[in-house]
Write a protein that holds these residues in place. Structure first.
Motif, PDB file in Angstrom:
ATOM      1  N   HIS A 123       1.012  -1.275   0.143  1.00  0.00           N
ATOM      2  CA  HIS A 123       0.660  -0.008   0.158  1.00  0.00           C
ATOM      3  C   HIS A 123       0.486   1.074  -0.073  1.00  0.00           C
ATOM      4  CE1 HIS A 123      -3.503   1.590   1.418  1.00  0.00           C
ATOM      5  NE2 HIS A 123      -3.297   2.896   0.689  1.00  0.00           N
ATOM      6  N   GLU A 190      -7.580   2.168  -4.505  1.00  0.00           N
ATOM      7  CA  GLU A 190      -7.953   2.483  -3.172  1.00  0.00           C
ATOM      8  C   GLU A 190      -9.469   3.331  -3.209  1.00  0.00           C
ATOM      9  OE1 GLU A 190      -6.900   4.413   1.289  1.00  0.00           O
ATOM     10  OE2 GLU A 190      -5.614   4.588  -0.320  1.00  0.00           O
ATOM     11  N   THR A 230      -9.362  -1.690  -2.405  1.00  0.00           N
ATOM     12  CA  THR A 230      -9.963  -1.284  -1.365  1.00  0.00           C
ATOM     13  C   THR A 230     -11.695  -1.561  -2.083  1.00  0.00           C
ATOM     14  OG1 THR A 230      -7.950  -0.378  -0.394  1.00  0.00           O
ATOM     15  CG2 THR A 230     -10.046   0.206   0.498  1.00  0.00           C
ATOM     16  N   THR A 326      -7.976  -2.365   4.791  1.00  0.00           N
ATOM     17  CA  THR A 326      -7.531  -1.206   3.981  1.00  0.00           C
ATOM     18  C   THR A 326      -6.714  -0.625   5.943  1.00  0.00           C
ATOM     19  OG1 THR A 326      -7.729  -1.800   2.139  1.00  0.00           O
ATOM     20  CG2 THR A 326      -6.955  -0.076   3.387  1.00  0.00           C
TER      21      THR A 326
END
Length: 515
Positions: A123, A190, A230, A326
């Motif tokens: 990430h 994301e 995500t 996440t």
């Protein structure tokens, strides 16, 4: 062939004992600090690792890495002899003893600090002044990769933020070029299927309802490099398919091919019309990992999301893979004693071995004591340390961009320029490891494993990255006592310490953020 000798963190099968690095990754494998170890490298692969005296003795005697029968340490060129498996998959083909390994180990260069595996960040939005969501050229994105690689992150997933579909697809296409050159391990979306109530630094105006068709389009534009996404599980069609439209039922009946029979060309050509498929189903079908976050869901909804992810993985031939959470605690409904919310359930699922929780343990996103308690509750196999870094990683305070959002960095803390929300991290992953060991008091072995072996397992690539074991890519960090990288090796080649000296090796990394 070359070798390095010193105190090294080796992946050891605790069920077998000894300080020989295990070529097989299993639940019994853990990182152990071997005080006098040696790592032997041939080309871009590790061919041997273990206690120095034992490695020299074993290879002088012509035994294999398990002490059984003569074997030549194998590298990529030897893989065909094992049907493509190689040492990492337990090939047992016999060959002449490789005495060159014994010679290399006996004459290994000494290192007085620590020998660590290259770190894996799943990430990361950027660094070195460059941002993956904003890069307009591969060179710009590569600069972000290099910023993290030279600090020890040899494997990296590039994260995008919520934006228009057109922008997400164009950035995916650009980053796919880095994937093709082995500079990235994958791409992370994301968003855009997030909760506006838990937007953090994401743009609520660009969020969308879950649509599996976007997942398939992302696969096509990224040329298969989409690795994780995500999403907020409480949104419709996120974890369960929407009810079918009766008017389209007859048309769709002919399209309901058995999911296991769908191949990559069918997916990429959009021959599959995901009318009765959830986003979690679509991700599992293409081999990507659902990550639950930026969510206002309940504990029950998080439990259902994990159940659906496991069912989807099993349905598409990947039982045993785990979804992630996440940046746990950030961008989530907070814990309340009458409404535990998603974080408590994610911890329970991770402790049960059914989920991996991301922690941005940089001393800013989470209190050090909380990080310590998560390690005690879950253990490193259920934790992936991440940076959530953005363009300011490795850069001075100032004004930066994170997708559509303007970001101001002051005192090393990134926040939205027009609000107080944290807008990603500014640390490198080795800095996170240092914070976890020093501020949180977590054992070095556990902290490094959570920044290497666990994220490699999340990606399904622990057979080639994430540890110092035979058959793995030769990604190493030579660190000093303060855990500062002094030398970094990616695929056996030393990474230049500065961008000016960089001639990017086609095999690794990157970093960024938004919560």
């Amino acid at each position: 062939m070359w070798a390095i000798r010193g105190a090294a963190l080796l992946p050891v099968d605790l069920g077998r004992g000894g300080l020989v690095a295990s070529a097989h990754d299993s639940v019994d494998v853990a990182l152990v600090l071997a005080p006098d170890a040696v790592v032997v490298v041939r080309g871009d692969r590790i061919v041997e690792a273990g206690d120095h005296a034992e490695v020299v003795r074993r290879h002088s005697a012509g035994h294999d890495s398990a002490g059984r029968r003569p074997i030549r340490a194998m590298v990529a060129d030897d893989a065909d002899a094992c049907g493509g498996a190689g040492v990492a998959q337990g090939c047992g083909a016999t060959a002449a003893p490789d005495r060159a390994v014994a010679v290399a180990a006996a004459t290994a260069r000494r290192w007085d600090g620590l020998i660590l595996p290259g770190l894996v960040d799943i990430h990361c939005h950027g660094g070195g002044g460059q941002s993956f969501p904003d890069a307009t050229t591969e060179a710009a994105a590569e600069a972000a990769v290099f910023e993290h690689r030279r600090h020890g992150t040899t494997s990296l997933v590039a994260s995008l933020v919520t934006d228009t579909t057109e922008r997400l697809m164009s950035q995916s296409q650009l980053l796919a070029g880095l994937g093709q050159r082995s500079l990235l391990e994958g791409i992370h979306f994301e968003g855009p299927f997030l909760s506006a109530r838990r937007a953090g630094a994401q743009d609520p105006g660009k969020m969308a309802l879950p649509d599996p068709a976007l997942v398939l389009a992302a696969r096509r534009h990224s040329q298969g490099w989409l690795a994780t996404m995500t999403l907020a599980p409480e949104l419709p069609n996120a974890i369960m398919p929407a009810a079918p439209d009766a008017s389209a039922e007859q048309q769709d009946r002919a399209e309901d091919a058995a999911p296991a029979q769908l191949d990559a060309p069918a997916v990429d050509s959009m021959a599959v019309r995901p009318r009765h498929m959830s986003v979690v189903d679509a991700l599992a079908m293409i081999g990507a990992v659902p990550s639950f976050g930026h969510t206002d869901c309940s504990a029950e909804q998080m439990a259902a999301a994990v159940d659906q992810a496991h069912a989807a993985f099993a349905r598409y031939g990947a039982p045993g893979r785990r979804p992630t959470a996440t940046h746990l605690f950030n961008g989530m409904r907070p814990i309340h004693h009458r409404d535990p919310g998603p974080a408590m359930e994610a911890l329970a699922q991770a402790a049960a071995g059914r989920m991996v929780v991301e922690l941005v343990a940089d001393g800013v996103h989470l209190a050090p004591q909380l990080v310590k308690e998560v390690f005690e509750l879950v253990g490193w196999p259920g934790i992936a340390l991440v940076t959530d870094a953005m363009a300011a990683a490795g850069m001075p305070d100032g004004e930066y961009q994170l997708g559509p959002a303007a970001v101001r960095v002051s005192g090393g803390v990134a926040r939205l320029a027009d609000a107080d929300s944290i807008a990603g991290g500014t640390a490198h992953l080795i800095d996170v490891v240092r914070c976890v060991t020093r501020a949180s008091g977590v054992a070095l072995e556990a902290a490094v494993a959570a920044a290497s072996l666990t994220p490699a397992r999340v990606l399904g690539r622990s057979d080639r990255i994430g540890s110092l074991a035979p058959g793995r890519r030769a990604d190493l960090i030579l660190a000093d006592a303060d855990l500062s990288p002094v030398e970094v090796y990616a695929a056996g080649a030393r990474v230049p310490a500065s961008a000016a000296a960089s001639d990017p090796d086609p095999d690794h990394g990157a970093r960024s953020a938004a919560d």
